[in-house]
Design a protein around this motif. Structure first.
Motif, mmCIF file in Angstrom:
data_model
loop_
_atom_site.group_PDB
_atom_site.id
_atom_site.type_symbol
_atom_site.label_atom_id
_atom_site.label_comp_id
_atom_site.label_asym_id
_atom_site.label_seq_id
_atom_site.Cartn_x
_atom_site.Cartn_y
_atom_site.Cartn_z
ATOM 1 N N LEU A 157 3.321 8.604 -10.314
ATOM 2 C CA LEU A 157 4.236 8.544 -11.298
ATOM 3 C C LEU A 157 5.075 7.028 -10.789
ATOM 4 N N ALA A 158 5.585 6.885 -9.417
ATOM 5 C CA ALA A 158 6.077 5.791 -9.276
ATOM 6 C C ALA A 158 5.503 4.507 -9.471
ATOM 7 N N ALA A 159 4.003 4.610 -9.473
ATOM 8 C CA ALA A 159 3.283 3.546 -9.823
ATOM 9 C C ALA A 159 2.858 3.159 -11.375
ATOM 10 N N ALA A 184 -1.447 6.116 -5.133
ATOM 11 C CA ALA A 184 -2.017 5.608 -6.728
ATOM 12 C C ALA A 184 -2.976 4.641 -6.274
ATOM 13 N N SER A 185 -3.937 4.450 -7.303
ATOM 14 C CA SER A 185 -4.948 3.615 -7.294
ATOM 15 C C SER A 185 -4.481 2.109 -6.934
ATOM 16 N N ASP A 186 -5.705 1.336 -6.353
ATOM 17 C CA ASP A 186 -5.182 -0.034 -5.761
ATOM 18 C C ASP A 186 -4.591 -1.016 -6.918
ATOM 19 N N LYS A 238 0.634 -1.558 -6.832
ATOM 20 C CA LYS A 238 1.587 -2.618 -6.671
ATOM 21 C C LYS A 238 2.604 -2.691 -7.602
ATOM 22 N N HIS A 239 2.709 -1.679 -8.474
ATOM 23 C CA HIS A 239 3.799 -1.718 -9.500
ATOM 24 C C HIS A 239 4.875 -0.749 -9.044
ATOM 25 N N VAL A 240 4.712 -0.040 -7.906
ATOM 26 C CA VAL A 240 6.161 0.723 -7.405
ATOM 27 C C VAL A 240 7.149 0.068 -7.249
ATOM 28 N N LYS A 241 8.200 0.587 -7.962
ATOM 29 C CA LYS A 241 9.420 -0.178 -7.630
ATOM 30 C C LYS A 241 10.650 0.795 -6.760
ATOM 31 N N ALA A 242 10.537 2.045 -7.103
ATOM 32 C CA ALA A 242 11.612 2.958 -6.702
ATOM 33 C C ALA A 242 11.566 3.240 -5.298
ATOM 34 N N ALA A 261 4.710 -5.595 1.219
ATOM 35 C CA ALA A 261 4.556 -7.133 0.611
ATOM 36 C C ALA A 261 5.404 -7.133 -0.544
ATOM 37 N N ASN A 262 5.691 -5.690 -1.440
ATOM 38 C CA ASN A 262 6.355 -5.928 -2.644
ATOM 39 C C ASN A 262 7.909 -5.575 -2.600
ATOM 40 N N LYS A 263 8.324 -5.459 -1.231
ATOM 41 C CA LYS A 263 9.729 -5.532 -0.878
ATOM 42 C C LYS A 263 10.298 -3.941 -1.453
ATOM 43 N N VAL A 264 9.395 -2.920 -1.405
ATOM 44 C CA VAL A 264 9.999 -1.610 -1.796
ATOM 45 C C VAL A 264 10.735 -0.987 -0.678
ATOM 46 N N LYS A 265 11.861 -0.488 -1.122
ATOM 47 C CA LYS A 265 12.532 0.432 -0.135
ATOM 48 C C LYS A 265 11.688 1.776 0.225
ATOM 49 N N PHE A 266 11.467 1.975 1.608
ATOM 50 C CA PHE A 266 10.814 3.088 1.673
ATOM 51 C C PHE A 266 11.148 3.656 3.067
#
Length: 297
Positions: free
Chosen positions: A195-197, A214-216, A220-224, A250-255
């Protein structure tokens, strides 16, 4: 207590249960392997009972708790199975709109443990909603073996769409303030990542417990912001983490990611011998703090 013999159970038995729970081996193979173990003081029946859920142990918040209201609600899922249903739990005292959390079950439908997780969240002041992927085939059948078989028969892409629809239903609920989190376990951990992706515009915070990414093409669309909870003895899931981590970085997602020493896949589920009380409590405290940081205020 259901897990009183857990210290005697060899790691091999937990590994076999994980294979069985995820459909890699059938019940007959699982039981025949258990029968081959020579464990002092543990019969095949004792081992089987220890490794399978006892949902009487999982109720931390009663459905009769005076602070909450629990009921089932249907929602439309035009791109999934047409219609879905879930367990909606709200705080009884509502003087303002509240943040919401979608709760996603394992690979066997909406069992009592997951309903209890929804009630725990409502006790903390969230609107909690736990959809049942098995609603199109009559709902959770009352035991995990049948639930697992039913869920395996359903088309994965339609289940995913049902959870997207459930997330949309919850985010737009009249009692919700538009801030939406998701927490899920095992298959539900995957759905949390998915869902995040897949619908980053819906999700403000995600907490996958021992879930694969999620799939490759989607990841890359994860933002949250994401809080990832891993069991140490869970090679199948943990092997997917390094690549997932590199994409998030790489996408600077906070985790944040935590691995709990000595734990098994499913350690938060207090209905089985895989339950680790200390790790589950710590992981849940971190979950609540994470949601408070990203959904409240």
């Amino acid at each position: 207590m259901h897990n009183k013999n857990v210290a005697k159970i060899p790691q091999q038995a937990f590994d076999w249960y994980d294979e069985y729970a995820h459909g890699d081996i059938d019940r007959r193979t699982f039981l025949s392997r258990l029968a081959s173990l020579s464990v002092v003081g543990l019969t095949l029946g004792t081992l089987t009972q220890a490794l399978t859920p006892n949902y009487a142990l999982a109720e931390q918040v009663s459905f009769n708790d005076p602070d909450i209201t629990a009921q089932y609600h249907e929602f439309l899922s035009p791109h999934g199975h047409g219609k879905g249903r879930g367990y909606l739990v709200t705080p009884k005292q509502l003087d303002k709109k509240l943040p919401a959390v979608l709760v996603v079950h394992e690979n066997r439908g909406l069992n009592p443990y997951i309903e209890d997780v929804a009630r725990r969240l409502a006790k903390q002041g969230y609107i909690a909603f736990a959809p049942d992927a098995l609603f199109p085939v009559g709902g959770y059948p009352g035991n995990d073996d049948e639930g697992r078989a039913l869920q395996r028969e359903l088309e994965r892409s339609k289940i995913e769409q049902d959870f997207i629809a459930g997330a949309g239903f919850l985010k737009n609920h009249e009692l919700a303030n538009g801030k939406l989190g998701v927490v899920g376990f095992c298959f539900g951990g995957y759905i949390s990542n998915y869902l995040a992706a897949a619908v980053p515009e819906l999700i403000h915070a995600a907490v996958p417990f021992y879930g694969t990414p999620a799939s490759d093409e989607l990841v890359k669309h994860v933002k949250a912001p994401i809080l990832l909870q891993f069991a140490e003895q869970d090679k199948r899931v943990n092997d997917t983490w390094p690549q997932y981590k590199s994409v998030l970085e790489a996408n600077k997602v906070k985790f944040q990611a935590f691995t709990y020493p000595g734990t098994q896949h499913g350690f938060h589920n207090d209905s089985t011998s895989r339950y680790d009380a200390a790790a589950a409590e710590l992981a849940w405290e971190r979950t609540l703090h994470f949601f408070a940081s990203h959904l409240v205020g």
